[in-house]
Design a protein around this motif. Sequence first.
Motif, short mmCIF file in Angstrom:
data_model
loop_
_atom_site.label_atom_id
_atom_site.label_comp_id
_atom_site.label_asym_id
_atom_site.label_seq_id
_atom_site.Cartn_x
_atom_site.Cartn_y
_atom_site.Cartn_z
N GLN A 49 0.84 -1.19 0.00
CA GLN A 49 0.00 0.00 0.00
C GLN A 49 0.87 1.24 0.00
OE1 GLN A 49 -3.42 -0.04 -0.24
NE2 GLN A 49 -3.20 -2.26 -0.45
N ALA A 50 0.35 2.35 -0.54
CA ALA A 50 1.14 3.57 -0.68
C ALA A 50 1.65 4.11 0.65
CB ALA A 50 0.32 4.64 -1.41
N ALA A 51 0.81 4.06 1.70
CA ALA A 51 1.21 4.60 2.99
C ALA A 51 2.44 3.91 3.53
CB ALA A 51 0.06 4.50 3.98
N SER A 52 2.51 2.59 3.36
CA SER A 52 3.68 1.86 3.86
C SER A 52 4.91 2.20 3.03
CB SER A 52 3.43 0.36 3.85
OG SER A 52 3.40 -0.17 2.53
N GLY A 53 4.72 2.47 1.73
CA GLY A 53 5.85 2.87 0.92
C GLY A 53 6.42 4.20 1.36
N ARG A 54 5.53 5.12 1.70
CA ARG A 54 6.00 6.43 2.15
C ARG A 54 6.69 6.33 3.51
NH1 ARG A 54 3.16 12.37 1.70
NH2 ARG A 54 4.93 13.49 2.61
N LEU A 73 4.77 4.70 -5.39
CA LEU A 73 4.13 6.02 -5.38
C LEU A 73 4.23 6.66 -3.99
CD1 LEU A 73 0.95 5.29 -7.53
CD2 LEU A 73 3.05 6.47 -8.21
N GLY A 74 4.08 5.84 -2.95
CA GLY A 74 4.25 6.37 -1.60
C GLY A 74 5.67 6.87 -1.36
N VAL A 128 14.25 0.68 -4.12
CA VAL A 128 13.45 -0.17 -5.00
C VAL A 128 12.20 -0.57 -4.24
CG1 VAL A 128 13.36 -2.29 -6.36
CG2 VAL A 128 15.53 -1.03 -6.14
N ALA A 129 11.04 -0.24 -4.77
CA ALA A 129 9.77 -0.57 -4.12
C ALA A 129 9.21 -1.87 -4.69
CB ALA A 129 8.76 0.55 -4.29
N GLY A 130 8.65 -2.70 -3.81
CA GLY A 130 8.18 -4.03 -4.21
C GLY A 130 6.88 -4.06 -4.97
N ASP A 131 6.20 -2.92 -5.11
CA ASP A 131 5.04 -2.84 -6.00
C ASP A 131 4.79 -1.38 -6.36
OD1 ASP A 131 3.50 -1.70 -3.87
OD2 ASP A 131 1.71 -2.76 -4.53
#
Length: 339
Positions: free
Chosen positions: A220-225, A250-251, A242-245
């Motif tokens: 989810q975006a929040a966890s990415g941020r 985007l986060g 590197v983001a896993g999705d």
Amino acid sequence: MAGVKDVARLAGVSVATVSRVLNDSAAVTEPTRARVLAAVAELGYRPNAVARSLRTDATRTIGLIIGDILNPFFTELARAVEDEARTLGYSVVIGNADERPDRQDHYVRTLLEQRVDGLLLCPTAEITPLVRDMVAGGEPLVFLDRTLPGLEVPTVRADGAEAINELVGHLRTLGHRRLAFISGPALLSTGRERTAAFVAALGEHGLAVREDYLEAGDFQAASGRASAARLLDLGEPPEVIVAGDNLMALGALDEIRARGLRIPADVGLASYDDLPWFTHLDPPLTAIAQPVQALGRRSVRALIERVAGQDVGSVVLSARLVVRRSCGEPPFKEGSGPA
């Protein structure tokens, strides 16, 4: 495993009476109902609604249960499934599990009640009794995108290990040595596989595996941020995240921009999962693209073959690296032409 005949024998009634009780028919006396329910509890009997629902006349309808309809990957996947099914003369009914086992099972039951011919399931992390019943009963079921440990189910999925390895090699060629990864949930096969591939790629390319550079997200975006914030707050922050999705990418992008950092001058960013509008970002985002259309088409064909009683094996397709400018560009060499 106890069957309906065992319940009938213990309760001293007929199989038809057991069926009426389980279907909450009014044509059963309360003492009889109580005996049947007591036998059900004692034997641990679980009615196989799966078998009852799928062993009916064909409806030319298949069910699709996805993890998160707001995730662009699943949106595109659902469209691909629908397009292929329609081409083959089938309709698709879609359920959004929202990554919750209870919602997944709600839609499984709902779709079975609608007499779908078979199910395509992007399973949540938990193996629920209902899903286990479907597998044990050999019913028309195909897993899509994800696997569940210990369950032998035909699965159509993408393998991104080679593309991740290629990405790490590309980043090393650009001169980057400090690489971070924001993973998906370890309980999901896709989360585990992508993390393992990233760690293996670091080792293969002679780069250090730093625990503080491995962040656990939830797709989810929040966890990415939040993960990007922790990485950027380190005394020695990574050179590339590197983001896993795509949503976590985007986060992370939001956090990088909120800090006024430049991509890729201050920090590079790459995503597992590509989006059409990644090319419109400044700079365009390097990504690993999954063969979403092919996943949708192959899964539908696999399920229809299962409905027809054919043996079906799993299908593994390859993801591919799409290099753009978000992690930097190779240094210009004299005599080389424009890219």
